[in-house]
Scaffold this motif. Sequence first.
Motif, PDB file in Angstrom:
ATOM      1  N   THR A 226      -2.897   1.758   8.741  1.00  0.00           N
ATOM      2  CA  THR A 226      -2.912   0.325   7.534  1.00  0.00           C
ATOM      3  C   THR A 226      -3.453  -0.983   7.995  1.00  0.00           C
TER       4      THR A 226
ATOM      5  N   GLU B 234      -6.329   1.818  -1.780  1.00  0.00           N
ATOM      6  CA  GLU B 234      -5.877   0.846  -0.302  1.00  0.00           C
ATOM      7  C   GLU B 234      -6.935  -0.135   0.867  1.00  0.00           C
TER       8      GLU B 234
ATOM      9  N   SER C  10       0.277  -1.579   0.164  1.00  0.00           N
ATOM     10  CA  SER C  10       0.270  -0.405  -0.062  1.00  0.00           C
ATOM     11  C   SER C  10       0.760   1.638  -0.246  1.00  0.00           C
TER      12      SER C  10
END
Length: 194
Positions: free
Chosen positions: A60, A169, A36
């Motif tokens: 994330t 993402e 990502s």
Amino acid sequence: MAVRIRSRFHAGGRARTMAELASVVAMLSWKLAMESIKRMREAKFDIDLGRPYFDYVVETMAFHAHYADRVAYEKLSAEQRAEFTSALARRMAEAVEDNAGMLLASTQPGACRRHFLDTFNAAGADYAEYSCDEKGPDFGFRRAYASRVREGMPEKDRNWVYDQVMEIEAPEGVKAIGKTLAAEVRFVDVVVSE
């Protein structure tokens, strides 16, 4: 760019434990966070090595953990879900700590682990009011993730980060983790309590 991610893991014919399942998801999340950040940088977002890079990876992975917890809520018993989510947060924190040298120049021992757990807990409060179904996290859930990422971005990127995070993402991570959990949960001894 397609990323090959292993979505099935073998346990030698025996049922997997919640800790093993959590470890699989944690390592997958680490790989997905690395991919990502590469996509974000290719899309010309300024995520410099050091603290911005570290914060992006942590946010994330925390998002992935909360999504995995929502899947666990649907597929596992309450006891299994609690065991899985606790093991997942601990394993993700260990992965961040183990790779601290790659993410930050110098840190005190345990600081990265604690930072991940603090981020995980804070993100839980932000994501709690949003839902998740078989298609993945709803608009609000993804927007909350983008908003958390936005805080670590330079001013010039703050307005544009929402589209990238919400439309590219988040779905990439959700797809890979969902596929892995769908394959792996079949191999866990699921006990449904009445």
